[in-house]
Design an enzyme around this catalytic site. Structure first.
Site, PDB file in Angstrom:
ATOM      1  N   CYS A 145      56.024 -50.323  28.951  1.00 21.57           N
ATOM      2  CA  CYS A 145      57.373 -49.949  29.354  1.00 21.57           C
ATOM      3  C   CYS A 145      58.002 -50.932  30.339  1.00 21.57           C
ATOM      4  O   CYS A 145      59.198 -50.848  30.626  1.00 21.57           O
ATOM      5  CB  CYS A 145      57.370 -48.543  29.936  1.00 21.57           C
ATOM      6  SG  CYS A 145      56.645 -47.328  28.801  1.00 21.57           S
ATOM      7  N   HIS A 185      62.798 -47.831  34.110  1.00 19.29           N
ATOM      8  CA  HIS A 185      62.236 -47.406  32.822  1.00 19.29           C
ATOM      9  C   HIS A 185      62.644 -45.974  32.563  1.00 19.29           C
ATOM     10  O   HIS A 185      62.576 -45.118  33.448  1.00 19.29           O
ATOM     11  CB  HIS A 185      60.713 -47.554  32.856  1.00 19.29           C
ATOM     12  CG  HIS A 185      60.014 -46.782  31.789  1.00 19.29           C
ATOM     13  ND1 HIS A 185      60.406 -46.819  30.468  1.00 19.29           N
ATOM     14  CD2 HIS A 185      58.951 -45.925  31.841  1.00 19.29           C
ATOM     15  CE1 HIS A 185      59.629 -46.029  29.758  1.00 19.29           C
ATOM     16  NE2 HIS A 185      58.742 -45.479  30.564  1.00 19.29           N
ATOM     17  N   ASN A 195      62.172 -41.366  25.654  1.00 21.69           N
ATOM     18  CA  ASN A 195      61.462 -42.507  26.236  1.00 21.69           C
ATOM     19  C   ASN A 195      61.246 -43.526  25.121  1.00 21.69           C
ATOM     20  O   ASN A 195      60.439 -43.306  24.226  1.00 21.69           O
ATOM     21  CB  ASN A 195      60.137 -42.027  26.824  1.00 21.69           C
ATOM     22  CG  ASN A 195      59.323 -43.139  27.463  1.00 21.69           C
ATOM     23  OD1 ASN A 195      59.489 -44.316  27.150  1.00 21.69           O
ATOM     24  ND2 ASN A 195      58.407 -42.763  28.345  1.00 21.69           N
TER      25      ASN A 195
END
Length: 328
Positions: A113, A253, A283
């Site tokens: 990430c 993130h 996500n």
């Protein structure tokens, strides 16, 4: 002559298939109420019959069109991904072929990430030399193909998507958009992992490689992020003569909305400084920061002090400070 680096274009792509929490609740023991309460996520996009390189190529083509640059003028393509088409060849080389960037060299970066941060930093170094002038930096993730849909603690978080920027070198200091960076790693193979392939135990005709699904220890991730990321941001700011109060925006993130809210609270900053899309797209691992960056640029926002902060498996984390006031 000193060279500087600017962002010449930004683009994004989301697969058309939108998946709601209610739809996920039909295939695993969860609910829209639970998912929103714990993650803030309402919907995400899943790529059906579309692999990582295909999404990345669509972003690359948009970048070329926006910057009015020919594919043959690209010197470098870096793709950040932990859900590549294959272990080899690199997804970046597949994108290179798809867009006809015959003069570019291309490779992938795996920093989970934090991948877009690490890829942006790497491309910046190439462009500050005399040899290279244009680079595509793309984060593309097809996370749905890596999930265990019986693991409700992980599967409800993730979505697919791609985004990136076209970087150009310049000799004009006013063009400099990448101001400072701070990259780190804290080796830990257990908190987050994906795609593990075990070694063989003997020589047998039945041997065949098998890959495991994505896994994360949510509590350990939360603890690591809340204990390490706010101090990292403060230290990075201090090193550059700033405080968190001085930042115009912070794009972290897009792990989940609750974690972003916690980071903002620990930094004593309003959520208005933390643009996000995790509630709409989930996500998207390395693509999350690039997707939000594209959204604010397309909305006409030009922050002078924009911090990008990524954190993920590795454990890898880091930040880049951007000045986008001159972005066209």
């Amino acid at each position: 002559m000193e060279k500087y680096v600017k962002i010449a274009a930004s683009a994004a792509y989301l697969p058309p298939r939108v998946v709601t929490n209610d739809e996920l609740s039909q295939i695993m023991p969860t609910s829209d109420e639970w998912i929103q309460a714990h993650t803030g996520i309402k919907t995400r996009h899943f790529a059906l019959e579309e692999n990582t390189s295909m999404m990345g190529a669509k972003v690359a083509q948009q970048l070329l069109e926006q910057a009015q640059v020919a594919a043959t003028d690209i010197d470098l393509i870096i793709v950040a991904t932990i859900s590549p088409d294959a272990i080899t060849p690199a997804t970046a080389t597949l994108i290179q072929k798809a867009i006809g960037a015959t003069k570019a060299f291309a490779y992938d970066i795996s920093a989970a990430c934090a991948g877009f941060i690490f890829a942006l930093s790497t491309a910046d170094k190439f462009l500050r030399t005399a040899q290279y002038h244009r680079a595509l930096v793309i984060s593309a993730e097809n996370f749905s193909k890596m999930l265990d849909f019986q693991d409700r603690t992980s599967a409800v978080f993730f979505g697919d998507g791609a985004a990136g920027v076209l970087l150009e070198s310049s000799t004009d200091p006013a063009d400099n958009m990448i101001i400072a960076e701070s990259l780190h790693a804290d080796g830990n193979a257990e908190v987050i992992h994906s795609g593990r392939i075990a070694p063989i135990t003997d020589i047998a005709a039945t041997n065949y490689p098998q890959m495991d699904a994505f896994f994360q220890d949510g509590r350990a991730v939360y603890q690591f992020v809340t204990e390490n990321i706010p101090p990292h941001i403060r230290e990075f700011c201090d090193h550059n003569g700033l405080t968190p109060d001085d930042l115009d925006m912070v794009i972290t993130h897009q792990a989940n909305l609750r974690l972003i809210e916690k980071i903002a609270a620990l930094l004593q900053q309003p959520m208005s400084k933390f643009p996000h899309n995790v509630d709409r797209v989930g996500n998207t691992s390395s693509a999350g920061i690039a997707l939000v960056l594209n959204e604010i640029l397309q909305a006409g926002k030009r922050p002078q002090k924009l911090m990008l902060t990524g954190f993920g498996a590795g454990l890898a984390y880091g930040s880049i400070l951007l000045d986008l006031q001159h972005y066209q």
